[in-house]
Motif scaffolding. Structure first.
Motif, PDB file in Angstrom:
ATOM      1  N   UNK B  33     -12.895 -20.725  20.015  1.00 37.98           N
ATOM      2  CA  UNK B  33     -13.495 -19.646  19.325  1.00 37.98           C
ATOM      3  C   UNK B  33     -12.629 -18.426  19.109  1.00 37.98           C
ATOM      4  N   UNK B  34     -12.701 -17.628  18.236  1.00 34.18           N
ATOM      5  CA  UNK B  34     -12.228 -16.451  18.360  1.00 34.18           C
ATOM      6  C   UNK B  34     -13.301 -15.446  17.612  1.00 34.18           C
ATOM      7  N   UNK B  35     -13.395 -14.218  18.682  1.00 34.31           N
ATOM      8  CA  UNK B  35     -14.363 -13.158  18.438  1.00 34.31           C
ATOM      9  C   UNK B  35     -13.315 -11.987  18.268  1.00 34.31           C
ATOM     10  N   UNK B  36     -14.199 -11.022  17.798  1.00 30.89           N
ATOM     11  CA  UNK B  36     -13.814  -9.566  17.857  1.00 30.89           C
ATOM     12  C   UNK B  36     -14.806  -8.680  18.438  1.00 30.89           C
ATOM     13  N   UNK B  37     -14.381  -7.666  19.106  1.00 36.78           N
ATOM     14  CA  UNK B  37     -15.240  -6.855  19.915  1.00 36.78           C
ATOM     15  C   UNK B  37     -15.052  -5.492  19.440  1.00 36.78           C
ATOM     16  N   UNK B  38     -15.994  -4.854  18.661  1.00 38.12           N
ATOM     17  CA  UNK B  38     -16.061  -3.420  18.316  1.00 38.12           C
ATOM     18  C   UNK B  38     -17.287  -2.468  18.877  1.00 38.12           C
ATOM     19  N   UNK B  39     -16.973  -1.453  19.029  1.00 41.05           N
ATOM     20  CA  UNK B  39     -18.234  -0.537  19.839  1.00 41.05           C
ATOM     21  C   UNK B  39     -19.304  -0.475  18.974  1.00 41.05           C
ATOM     22  N   UNK B  40     -20.448  -0.896  19.292  1.00 40.30           N
ATOM     23  CA  UNK B  40     -21.767  -0.892  18.623  1.00 40.30           C
ATOM     24  C   UNK B  40     -22.090  -2.090  17.854  1.00 40.30           C
ATOM     25  N   UNK B  41     -21.123  -3.162  17.992  1.00 36.92           N
ATOM     26  CA  UNK B  41     -21.286  -4.488  17.263  1.00 36.92           C
ATOM     27  C   UNK B  41     -21.394  -5.705  18.400  1.00 36.92           C
TER      28      UNK B  41
END
Lengths: 120, 112
Positions: B33-41
């Motif tokens: 899997x590829x995930x992205x992490x962003x503040x608030x999400x």
């Protein structure tokens, strides 16, 4: 689609005290998995605890335990005897099991996370 | 423990340039899997793979493509990077027997 809600963006606890982090989710499925992940400042995602929905007994891992309320779709994490090393961001996550024999995948859905600070 | 490594660990790139992030695993797990992490999400799924050359989109796939020509490697490509793709990117594998996910250390990508 499944959704995971962590409504508290931040919490704080005194060292050696107990803290509970809340998580709710929405699903129409009866069988699924729930997880809590810890992300310290190192950025590494660490699995803290896992719960299978068909198991009524709440999962426990040392100082970490969950309160799983299936009917209420609630999955809270309790940290006992909090330590400075527990300071991190905590994510609640949901996963449905893949259908048998189809090879179909299922995906992990995360909440937005909660930042836990521990006061010495 | 599953061996999973991401490269690079940090990258700064300019808007409009192509970027490829690499995820490498050592234990022949089928699901990646590829995930992205962003503040608030939190973490949001970009793409995933269930075998060599078998991939599918996640919830935030626009602007990203993936390839998996070997079991051990799962590549994420930003064809033309934009500032909105500044994020921390995580690769994960699912260890089939116990349905647990193991994550790589992440790549911090900054698009300027």
């Amino acid at each position: 689609a499944q959704t995971v809600t962590q409504s508290q963006p931040e919490m704080s606890v005194q060292e050696a005290e107990t803290v509970t982090l809340s998580c709710t989710y929405d699903t129409s499925e009866s069988d699924y998995y729930l997880f809590w992940y810890k992300q310290p400042p190192s950025r590494q995602m660490i699995l803290v605890i896992r719960q299978e929905a068909y198991k009524q007994q709440n999962a426990t891992e040392n100082r970490f335990s969950v309160n799983f309320q299936k009917a209420a779709k609630s999955f809270s994490l309790k940290i006992s005897d909090s330590q400075l090393g527990d300071a991190a961001m905590y994510f609640c996550a949901y996963r449905s099991p893949p259908p048998f024999y189809t090879g179909a995948n299922s995906k992990l859905t995360f909440g937005k996370g909660i930042t836990l600070s521990v006061r010495p | 423990d599953a061996g999973i490594t991401q490269s690079p660990r940090h990258k700064v790139t300019e808007t409009g340039t192509p970027v490829t992030l690499r995820c490498h695993q050592t234990e022949n797990h089928r699901y990646m899997y590829w995930y992205r992490q962003d503040p608030g999400h939190g973490l949001r799924l970009i793409h995933y793979s269930y075998g060599v050359k078998d991939t599918d989109k996640g919830e935030v796939s626009d602007g990203y493509s993936v390839s998996r020509s070997k079991t051990e490697d799962f590549l994420l490509t930003l064809e033309s990077a934009t500032s909105s793709q500044t994020s921390v990117y995580f690769c994960a594998i699912r260890e089939d027997r116990d349905y647990g996910y193991t994550f790589g250390s992440g790549t911090r990508l900054t698009v300027v």
